[in-house]
Design an enzyme around this catalytic site. Structure first.
Site, PDB file in Angstrom:
ATOM      1  CB  CYS A  26      -1.003  -0.052   1.151  1.00 54.00           C
ATOM      2  SG  CYS A  26      -2.458   0.931   0.784  1.00 54.00           S
ATOM      3  CG  HIS A  80      -3.310  -3.472   3.143  1.00 55.22           C
ATOM      4  ND1 HIS A  80      -2.237  -2.983   3.846  1.00 55.22           N
ATOM      5  CD2 HIS A  80      -4.042  -2.399   2.777  1.00 55.22           C
ATOM      6  CE1 HIS A  80      -2.310  -1.668   3.914  1.00 55.22           C
ATOM      7  NE2 HIS A  80      -3.398  -1.280   3.267  1.00 55.22           N
ATOM      8  CD  GLU A 102      -0.847  -6.138   4.969  1.00 53.03           C
ATOM      9  OE1 GLU A 102      -0.602  -6.447   3.786  1.00 53.03           O
ATOM     10  OE2 GLU A 102      -0.943  -4.960   5.346  1.00 53.03           O
TER      11      GLU A 102
HETATM   12  N1  GLN Z   1      -2.003   6.674   2.777  1.00 59.99           N
HETATM   13  C1  GLN Z   1      -2.086   5.923   1.569  1.00 59.99           C
HETATM   14  C2  GLN Z   1      -3.460   6.048   0.919  1.00 59.99           C
HETATM   15  O1  GLN Z   1      -4.411   6.419   1.561  1.00 59.99           O
HETATM   16  C3  GLN Z   1      -1.758   4.475   1.806  1.00 59.99           C
HETATM   17  C4  GLN Z   1      -2.743   3.772   2.699  1.00 59.99           C
HETATM   18  C5  GLN Z   1      -2.218   2.498   3.299  1.00 59.99           C
HETATM   19  O2  GLN Z   1      -1.026   2.241   3.304  1.00 59.99           O
HETATM   20  N2  GLN Z   1      -3.105   1.714   3.869  1.00 59.99           N
HETATM   21  O3  GLN Z   1      -3.623   5.772  -0.234  1.00 59.99           O
END
Ligand code: GLN
Length: 554
Positions: A391, A514, A516
């Site tokens: 992410c 994600h 994970e």
């Molecule tokens: N802050 C980034 C976004 O909102 C990444 C979010 C995250 O890593 N969950 O796109």
């Protein structure tokens, strides 16, 4: 509106319930004890589900700071929930929904909306019965289709916030047959200065439970060691349970061994008998041993992975930590995780990553530590160290490439630098102008289509379904130049870039999602397995020395 107790109750709504309360202090591992009990019942052939009750006023965990509360776990339906739900999914091998996390915010929101809609027919709206009815309804609905539903009440007995829940469970138990409900109390058994196991805190917390009308059927003592015979006798006597209902839950090196410990103690047998499930349970010879086989697997090598994050608190990245463990279990290697504070990474990383076999940059929000993360990514890219960006880590990999390979000075994410001349990461169009912060990100499971002939295709095949939590994305205006410079976007979901890789590198993978959150001990996540595999291949472990771990596991 009739109260819950006046309605006809349909017993098919979930058959058996285990209510888990905590005594003395929080953070004892009540959730792990509960999830481990569930694992044992699942091994014996039952469909087990779980409910986590969080007595806080937040509607969900989405707006909570990971530094205070640990990671925000994301469910397939986009629910942003307490990290304990992650433990339930990992231990039970389930995909749960938001309905499996009951918060005071959700309950009160419902009750107040009903009141405004006039549904209480002029009655005074009260904690008992209106709030307690809503709680019972939620528990029953979450249990639909399961043989056993484990309900964990967050916090400790005696907390003001927890009172309506304990009252609801008291009523619930009266409404069910005796054999359908079991109360387990997880409590602390500390040592005195002269090395004696002390039961007084346990006695007090059980007394507190009894004063609100609940009587534990089982007491689980969390202690650094097994409970001594004398300790068990005392707890049985003072807490009014049979000795056979007192169980130890000693410290173990790996949480995945807790089910094995509890099995050794005979907790599963006791629960099966108490809930009248013995006749339907698989015999020990027939029961599922996949878990035991996996978590006791001997490791022959060690891989050291740096997780470059913003929070020092391990709980803030618990799913990443666990996904690395799962990858290690699958490959039969020990994974040493080194938590690297992104803010402390100097230019060129100054040898700080020299002893590292692989680098993970996890998700996050806000600018703190981002320059350090970018330095770590640059180091991994230039030195051929296996890298996985999740992410925000994926987004920073794109920023690093734009700055250092494309030469776009000042390139950044619009989230972190509003006036960047090159917003290579920009806000998702549908996110523009949103004021509400709760539950409004791009959340939950979305399908990614994966391009043939890519590393991502080797990992996942034609597509993957992974969970999301973000507001920003790769800016489509920069994609042609990034690709011309060698970056490969190997997976897409509609117009959104979901996967990135660098073909010339041993393993350089970024995921907008994600992975994970879907990783399980018995089903490791492909990008994590790929990372560890590459770390083994790049031969980095030989420079680290190879450790033989006698017990295996992690
Ligand atoms: N802050 C980034 C976004 O909102 C990444 C979010 C995250 O890593 N969950 O796109």
């Amino acid at each position: 509106m009739p109260t819950e107790s006046e309605r006809d109750y349909d017993p098919s709504l979930g058959r058996k319930f285990i209510f888990v309360t905590g005594g003395v202090m929080s953070g004892l591992g009540k959730g792990i004890t509960a999830a481990s009990t569930g694992r044992l019942l699942a091994n014996a052939g039952f469909d087990v589900t779980a409910v986590k009750i969080d007595p806080y006023l937040n509607v969900d965990a989405g707006t909570m700071n990971p530094f205070e509360h640990g990671e925000v776990y994301v469910l397939k339906d986009g629910g942003e929930v307490d990290l304990d739900l992650g433990n339930y999914e990992r231990f039970l091998g389930l995909d749960m929904t938001s309905d499996h996390n009951i918060t005071t915010g959700k309950v009160y929101q419902d009750v107040i909306e009903n009141e405004r809609a006039g549904e209480y027919l002029g009655k005074t709206v009260q904690i008992i019965p209106h709030v307690t009815d809503d709680i019972k309804r939620r528990v029953r609905e979450a249990a639909v289709g399961s043989d056993v539903c484990i309900v964990e009440v967050g916090g400790t007995v005696g907390d003001i916030e927890g009172m309506p829940y304990l009252e609801a469970l008291r009523q619930f138990a009266i409404e069910q047959d005796d054999e359908d409900v079991l109360f387990a109390h997880v409590t602390l058994v500390p040592y005195s200065k002269n090395g004696e196991q002390k039961t007084k805190p346990t006695q007090h917390s059980v007394k507190e439970l009894r004063s609100i009308g609940l009587r534990p059927d089982i007491v689980v003592g969390r202690c650094s060691d097994h409970l001594e015979q004398e300790t068990r006798e005392k707890i049985a006597l003072f807490c009014d349970v049979p000795q056979a209902a007192v169980f130890s839950n000693p410290d173990v090196e790996d949480i995945y061994r807790v089910p094995l410990e509890l099995e050794e103690e005979g907790l599963d047998e006791f629960v099966l008998d108490s809930l009248g499930l013995r006749a339907e349970a698989l015999s020990p010879a027939e029961s599922n041993t996949e878990w035991r086989d996996r978590v006791t697997r001997a490791a022959t090598e060690t891989v050291t992975v740096a997780v470059v994050g913003k929070y020092g608190l391990e709980d803030a990245y618990i799913s990443v930590h666990e996904a690395l463990k799962h990858g290690g279990l699958e490959l039969g290697v020990d994974v040493e995780r080194e938590w690297v504070h992104a803010e402390t990474l100097a230019d060129g990383c100054d040898g700080q990553l020299a002893e590292i076999d692989a680098v993970v940059v996890p998700g996050g929000f806000g600018s703190r530590g981002t320059e350090g993360k970018i330095r770590a990514i640059q180091q991994a890219r230039e030195q051929g160290v296996p890298f996985l960006g999740l992410c925000l880590g994926f987004q920073m990999a794109v920023v690093e490439y734009a700055r250092n390979v494309l030469g776009l000075t000042g390139a950044h994410s619009a989230e972190l630098d509003e006036s960047t001349p090159h917003p290579v990461i920009d806000i998702l169009p549908e996110q523009e102008g949103l004021d509400d912060m709760g539950g409004t990100m791009r959340l939950g499971t979305h399908t990614t289509d994966i391009s043939d002939g890519t590393l991502a295709h080797d990992l996942y095949g034609d597509d993957c379904e992974e969970r999301h939590r973000h507001r920003y994305e790769v800016n489509p205006d920069y994609i042609p130049d990034l690709e011309a410079a060698g970056l490969v976007f190997s997976g897409q979901s509609g117009r959104r870039m979901e996967l990135v890789e660098l073909p010339a590198h041993p393993y350089f993978v970024g995921t907008q999602f994600h992975p994970e959150f879907r990783s399980r001990p018995t089903r490791a996540s492909p990008p994590f397995v790929g990372l560890l595999d590459a770390a083994l291949d790049t031969g980095a472990t030989t420079t680290q020395g190879v450790s033989q771990t006698a017990g295996g596991g992690n």
